[in-house]
Structures are given as C-alpha cells and as structure tokens.
Scaffold this motif. Structure first.
Motif, PDB file in Angstrom:
ATOM      1  N   GLY A 337       5.662  18.945 -43.043  1.00 23.43           N
ATOM      2  CA  GLY A 337       5.132  19.108 -44.234  1.00 23.43           C
ATOM      3  C   GLY A 337       5.331  20.905 -44.246  1.00 23.43           C
ATOM      4  N   LYS A 338       5.236  21.721 -44.622  1.00 25.16           N
ATOM      5  CA  LYS A 338       5.568  23.252 -45.563  1.00 25.16           C
ATOM      6  C   LYS A 338       5.159  24.166 -44.037  1.00 25.16           C
ATOM      7  CE  LYS A 338       5.892  23.053 -49.806  1.00 25.16           C
ATOM      8  NZ  LYS A 338       8.159  23.016 -50.133  1.00 25.16           N
ATOM      9  N   ASP A 339       4.273  23.320 -43.106  1.00 21.29           N
ATOM     10  CA  ASP A 339       3.654  23.789 -41.986  1.00 21.29           C
ATOM     11  C   ASP A 339       3.460  23.337 -40.526  1.00 21.29           C
ATOM     12  OD1 ASP A 339       2.387  25.811 -44.041  1.00 21.29           O
ATOM     13  OD2 ASP A 339       0.556  24.454 -44.415  1.00 21.29           O
ATOM     14  N   GLY A 340       3.775  22.184 -40.577  1.00 17.38           N
ATOM     15  CA  GLY A 340       4.758  21.355 -39.240  1.00 17.38           C
ATOM     16  C   GLY A 340       3.404  21.134 -38.510  1.00 17.38           C
ATOM     17  N   THR A 341       2.624  20.323 -39.265  1.00 21.81           N
ATOM     18  CA  THR A 341       1.220  19.809 -39.014  1.00 21.81           C
ATOM     19  C   THR A 341       1.630  18.283 -38.256  1.00 21.81           C
ATOM     20  OG1 THR A 341       0.958  18.986 -41.055  1.00 21.81           O
ATOM     21  CG2 THR A 341       0.002  21.202 -40.540  1.00 21.81           C
ATOM     22  N   GLU A 342       0.458  17.848 -37.054  1.00 19.92           N
ATOM     23  CA  GLU A 342       0.307  17.178 -36.746  1.00 19.92           C
ATOM     24  C   GLU A 342       0.672  15.684 -37.447  1.00 19.92           C
ATOM     25  OE1 GLU A 342      -1.689  14.445 -33.028  1.00 19.92           O
ATOM     26  OE2 GLU A 342      -2.508  16.105 -34.192  1.00 19.92           O
ATOM     27  N   PHE A 343      -0.331  15.510 -38.588  1.00 21.38           N
ATOM     28  CA  PHE A 343      -0.075  14.932 -39.821  1.00 21.38           C
ATOM     29  C   PHE A 343       0.595  15.160 -40.489  1.00 21.38           C
ATOM     30  CE2 PHE A 343      -4.032  13.400 -37.137  1.00 21.38           C
ATOM     31  CZ  PHE A 343      -3.350  12.158 -36.701  1.00 21.38           C
ATOM     32  N   PRO A 344       0.650  14.239 -41.752  1.00 23.71           N
ATOM     33  CA  PRO A 344       1.286  14.652 -43.174  1.00 23.71           C
ATOM     34  C   PRO A 344       0.208  15.505 -43.625  1.00 23.71           C
ATOM     35  CG  PRO A 344       1.432  12.737 -42.354  1.00 23.71           C
ATOM     36  CD  PRO A 344       0.914  12.982 -41.707  1.00 23.71           C
ATOM     37  N   TRP A 345      -0.701  15.933 -43.282  1.00 18.23           N
ATOM     38  CA  TRP A 345      -2.116  16.445 -43.983  1.00 18.23           C
ATOM     39  C   TRP A 345      -2.495  18.064 -42.875  1.00 18.23           C
ATOM     40  CZ3 TRP A 345      -2.241  11.378 -43.454  1.00 18.23           C
ATOM     41  CH2 TRP A 345      -2.653  10.694 -42.198  1.00 18.23           C
ATOM     42  N   ASN A 346      -2.577  18.850 -43.677  1.00 17.49           N
ATOM     43  CA  ASN A 346      -3.345  19.599 -42.932  1.00 17.49           C
ATOM     44  C   ASN A 346      -4.501  19.533 -42.441  1.00 17.49           C
ATOM     45  OD1 ASN A 346      -1.128  21.257 -43.266  1.00 17.49           O
ATOM     46  ND2 ASN A 346      -3.010  22.027 -45.877  1.00 17.49           N
ATOM     47  N   ASN A 347      -5.282  18.659 -42.350  1.00 16.96           N
ATOM     48  CA  ASN A 347      -6.523  18.600 -41.466  1.00 16.96           C
ATOM     49  C   ASN A 347      -6.434  17.487 -40.032  1.00 16.96           C
ATOM     50  OD1 ASN A 347      -9.507  17.660 -40.705  1.00 16.96           O
ATOM     51  ND2 ASN A 347     -10.106  17.360 -42.443  1.00 16.96           N
ATOM     52  N   PRO A 348      -7.331  18.373 -39.293  1.00 21.14           N
ATOM     53  CA  PRO A 348      -6.513  17.548 -37.785  1.00 21.14           C
ATOM     54  C   PRO A 348      -7.063  15.684 -37.911  1.00 21.14           C
ATOM     55  CG  PRO A 348      -7.798  18.904 -37.625  1.00 21.14           C
ATOM     56  CD  PRO A 348      -7.411  19.152 -38.728  1.00 21.14           C
ATOM     57  N   ASP A 349      -8.091  15.740 -38.709  1.00 13.16           N
ATOM     58  CA  ASP A 349      -9.106  14.697 -38.489  1.00 13.16           C
ATOM     59  C   ASP A 349      -7.905  14.040 -39.414  1.00 13.16           C
ATOM     60  OD1 ASP A 349     -10.823  12.631 -38.329  1.00 13.16           O
ATOM     61  OD2 ASP A 349     -12.190  13.765 -39.051  1.00 13.16           O
ATOM     62  N   VAL A 350      -8.447  12.683 -40.047  1.00  5.88           N
ATOM     63  CA  VAL A 350      -7.476  11.691 -40.452  1.00  5.88           C
ATOM     64  C   VAL A 350      -8.667  10.984 -41.925  1.00  5.88           C
ATOM     65  CG1 VAL A 350      -6.229  10.168 -39.015  1.00  5.88           C
ATOM     66  CG2 VAL A 350      -8.588   9.502 -39.288  1.00  5.88           C
ATOM     67  N   LYS A 351      -9.796  11.733 -41.696  1.00  5.23           N
ATOM     68  CA  LYS A 351     -10.477  11.476 -43.717  1.00  5.23           C
ATOM     69  C   LYS A 351     -10.671  12.910 -43.410  1.00  5.23           C
ATOM     70  CE  LYS A 351     -13.719   9.468 -41.487  1.00  5.23           C
ATOM     71  NZ  LYS A 351     -14.801   8.159 -41.309  1.00  5.23           N
ATOM     72  N   ASN A 352     -11.232  12.842 -45.533  1.00  9.55           N
ATOM     73  CA  ASN A 352     -11.505  14.156 -45.921  1.00  9.55           C
ATOM     74  C   ASN A 352     -13.355  14.492 -45.637  1.00  9.55           C
ATOM     75  OD1 ASN A 352     -12.525  12.851 -47.939  1.00  9.55           O
ATOM     76  ND2 ASN A 352     -10.861  13.495 -49.067  1.00  9.55           N
ATOM     77  N   GLY A 353     -13.876  15.612 -46.197  1.00  8.08           N
ATOM     78  CA  GLY A 353     -15.262  15.923 -45.949  1.00  8.08           C
ATOM     79  C   GLY A 353     -15.678  14.889 -46.489  1.00  8.08           C
ATOM     80  N   ASP A 354     -15.340  14.142 -47.442  1.00  8.76           N
ATOM     81  CA  ASP A 354     -15.858  12.946 -47.848  1.00  8.76           C
ATOM     82  C   ASP A 354     -16.233  11.556 -47.238  1.00  8.76           C
ATOM     83  OD1 ASP A 354     -17.436  15.026 -50.244  1.00  8.76           O
ATOM     84  OD2 ASP A 354     -15.150  14.477 -51.231  1.00  8.76           O
TER      85      ASP A 354
END
Length: 481
Positions: A337-354
């Motif tokens: 992605g645009k921020d070069g994150t470890e996963f394709p999402w910004n959260n270092p975890d694999v699931k969101n707060g919900d």
C-alpha cells in the motif's frame, strides 16, 4: 497553364502533402518559420489510456523490499533492499472462476469453429477467413462473426460432440479437458534488443579497439511447440545460430483447463471430493478465485487476455502494453500500500477492534473457520488496501513472473527488479521454481505478510494458488516534487 489547370495542380499538390504528413506521423515544418531554431515536431495527439476494466492504477514509487527484522517463525534472515518500480495497472481482485471460464469457453469455441470448417465435419468454409478485404489470400483465421449453429445438422452435431467425453461408468458428459489447448506467440523484444544479438556483426561491439569477426556465430535460444500425430503437445527449446528476427518469436501451446483434482491431491486423508467436482464448474463459485492453475496456464491467460483486448481496439491498440503476471517486486510494492506496511492494512494485528479479520487465512491451529471461511472466499469481500486492491493477503497465494532464488532481491537490480529464466523442458526441475506471494486460506498469519516469500514449480497446480494480472502504463507521466 490556364487557371483551371493551375487550381487542379495546386489541389493535387496539397493533397499529396497532406498524405505525406499523415504517413510521416508529424507536421512538416519550414525551417524559416522558426528562425532556424530546433523546436521539435509533434508526433500526433497524446494517448490518454482509459482505466482497464477491473483494474486499479498503481503509481510509480519506491520500497524497502523484504523483511527487515529476523523472522520469528523460521529464524531466517531475509534479504532487504531499497528498490523503485514504474507505474502499472493491477487487477483489483484475483482472477475469478468466471473470468477464467470465459477463457476456457473461448478456446472451446475456437476449436469448434475450426472443426466446423473442416471437410471431415461438413466443411463450412464461412467459419474461417481466408482472404483480406481486397480478395487476396491470407493465413486462415477464425471468423468470430459467424454464429454457431442453433439447430446443428448431422455433421455439425458430430463436430460439437467431438469436444466432449462421456464417463463410461457414471454416464456423465463433460468437456474433454485434454483438447483445451491454447496456442500463442510472444515476441521477445528484450532479447532481440541485446547488442550481442544484432544481425549486423559490426553493431555487436562499440569498442573501436576491438575487431569484430564478421563470421562470428551467435547462438540463440527460442521456445517452440507443436502437436504431434497422436495429439500430444511437444515443447522444445531450440538452440541454433542467429539467422533473423524470427529467432525471437517464441511459440507456446498450453492445455489451459484447471486441474480440479488438486483439491484431492493437495490433501491426504481429507474428504474434498465436493470441491473437486463443483468448485470450477458450479455457478455458485463464479466469483471465487480460480485455483488449480499452473504458472504456465496463468501466462497463457495473460496472452489470451491481451489478444482479446487488442481485437476490440482500433488504431490505438499499438500503444497498449501486454497483460502479464506481476514481478515479485511489483507485487510486494502494490500489496504494502501507500505507506509500505507489513500487511496490506495499517493495523499490525490481523483483525480490527471489533474482532473482524482483515483477510481469509488460517487463524488458529486446525481452525480454518475462525475468519468466517473454510476454504477460499468470494473475491473482494474483505476491505481493500490503500491502493484499492482486495485479497493481497490470504484467500489464494498468487503467482509472480519472477524465478525463485534464495538470494531473492539481493540478486536483482534496484530499478524495476526482476529475475527471469525460461526453463527448458530438459532443465533440472529446481530451475522451474517461481515466486509465489500473499499466502492463502490454508496459511497461518506469518505467511500472509506482504514481504513473505515462497515458491512453487511452474507446472504444479495447487488448490491454494491463483493469480492476478498487471499491465504497464501506456502513458507514463512525469511530475515535479
């Protein structure tokens, strides 16, 4: 010369000049009109490339490619390198069963039309085009405007039935997958451009201290294929002396039907017969990613997709770049992605707060369903990354065009990195490893990171490997920062 003759003469000259300008592709210029200064000549209107269907634009950029910290799962130190890639279009989702099925049906119908023109099946020559618009003979090609018969006669019915086979035990009538062969040709521009492969010996070395041997024999390697008398595909890599531009045209014949038995062969002591029989053919799975497709079949799909597109375009088709598999570097750059994150999402975890998972993978030992899916999921049901790409982690792992080596990015250039090797049939099997990225529905969290590298042999179909296509920009843009 009278006035009428003069007008006719001037009109003819004007038309000739207009035609000449058109043929040369640029405006003719009077040197005195610019005061003798070089101002450049326009080569026609600029080409604005429309967004390809189902693709998103990935702008050029840079990336620290690889995993910087030591891998905690395997204890391996992976290569890391700063790289830059040019912009490209990329499929928003993995290629689905529905899209790949369109490829299979196209191949089936092309074989059927060819067969309907065969005298052995009635010989309806209108299914083939053998002359150009001027009536001059050309190499025969399929007439796609001629509709297939709705009420086939006896000969036509034999042609249709010849494409199917009946299971002698169950009585099931199925498309004969062994006949679904797609032939395509790729001109290797890069190899043809190499100085060592110049047809004129004097152009092979620019060092004026070096005397070029005009009788030097330059060996080239090209791929070719044909179908033998028994109907088997024979692939060969020819090594021969350089003789002309045809030496850089590679021919491939690939059986393109997915190997649906991968669902059984990939998992011992597991009851997956329902997927083997339904996953590709059942409309319920139309929007699921195609699997059981080898690297070779994925390349054939890219070639067909290019051919299919170019036939639907006009004169601007010459600007369009070919569909192809992404390089390993392009894939990782797009996934992060645009921020070069470890996963394709910004959260270092694999699931969101919900507690909702970001991808389809194997969240727990023996528990495939914790993320809501058992095997693959429909493409695009999880949130996209910042580039607008879906399923860049999990669902199915994806083929890249890059060969797999332990050195990885260390062996690549830092500009549009790529390692490519066209393995010949007789090459050792280890040379046929291709890089696979993204992890799949059966992989743990560590394997779905954007930088994680793994591989598979180019002729090996898997129930957890699919692909997506990319296309280089036809109209690059420059901007100042």
């Amino acid at each position: 010369m009278n006035i009428k003759t003069a007008i006719t003469f001037l009109t003819t000259v004007a038309m000739m000049m207009a035609g000449l300008t058109s043929c040369l592709g640029g405006k003719m210029m009077n040197s005195t009109a610019t005061g003798g200064e070089v101002t450049g000549i326009s080569n026609g209107r600029g080409f604005t490339e429309p967004t390809p269907y189902g693709m998103v634009k990935i702008n050029r950029g840079s990336l620290r490619m690889g995993i910087e910290k030591q891998d905690s799962l395997w204890g391996m130190q992976t290569p890391v390198k700063d790289i830059s890639v040019d912009g490209f279009w990329m499929d928003q989702t993995e290629v689905s069963n529905a899209k790949y099925r369109q490829f299979v049906i196209w191949v089936r119908d092309s074989i059927l039309r060819t067969r309907l023109a065969d005298p052995a099946y009635g010989g309806d020559e209108s299914y083939m085009i053998t002359e150009d618009k001027n009536g001059d003979p050309i190499d025969p090609r399929i007439n796609w405007k001629k509709p297939l018969p709705r009420k086939p006669n006896e000969d036509q019915l034999r042609a249709i039935e010849s494409l199917y086979e009946v299971n002698p035990v169950t009585g099931e009538k199925l498309l004969d997958a062994s006949q679904m062969n797609y032939r395509y040709e790729i001109y290797d521009y890069a190899t043809a451009a190499l100085r060592r492969n110049r047809l004129r010996p004097e152009e092979r070395n620019l060092n004026t201290d070096y005397t070029v041997d005009p009788n030097e024999v330059v060996m080239i390697s090209k791929d070719t294929a044909y179908v033998d008398d028994e109907g088997k595909i024979v692939r060969e890599t020819i090594n021969r002396p350089l003789s002309g531009p045809w030496d850089f045209l590679n021919t491939y014949i690939v059986n393109i039907y997915p190997d649906t038995t991968c669902w059984v062969n990939d998992f011992t002591n597991s009851d997956n017969e329902v997927y083997m029989r339904n996953y590709f053919s059942n409309p319920t799975y139309s929007d699921y990613p195609v699997v059981g497709v080898t690297w070779e079949q994925a390349n054939a799909f890219c070639a067909w997709r290019t051919e299919f597109l170019l036939k639907g375009l006009g004169g601007e088709a010459r600007y369009i770049q070919r569909y192809r598999l992404p390089t390993e570097a392009e894939w990782e750059y797009a996934a992060r992605g645009k921020d070069g994150t470890e996963f394709p999402w910004n959260n270092p975890d694999v699931k969101n707060g919900d507690g909702c998972f970001y991808a389809n993978f194997k969240p727990d030992r023996g528990n495939y369903t914790k993320d809501g899916n058992l095997i693959t999921s429909k493409t695009g049901i999880y949130s996209p990354n910042s580039n607008g790409l879906y399923d860049m982690a999990g669902n199915v792992a994806e083929w890249t065009s890059t060969i797999y080596t332990e050195a990885g990015v260390d062996a690549m250039n830092d500009l549009n990195p790529q390692l490519e090797y066209k393995a010949a049939k007789e090459d050792p099997y280890r040379l046929k490893k291709k890089s696979v990225r993204g992890g799949s529905w059966k992989d743990p969290e560590s394997f779905i990171r954007s930088a994680w590298r793994t591989w598979e042999y180019q002729n090996q179909p898997r129930s957890y490997i699919g692909f997506r296509c990319v296309r280089s920009f036809a109209s690059p843009s420059s901007k100042r920062k």
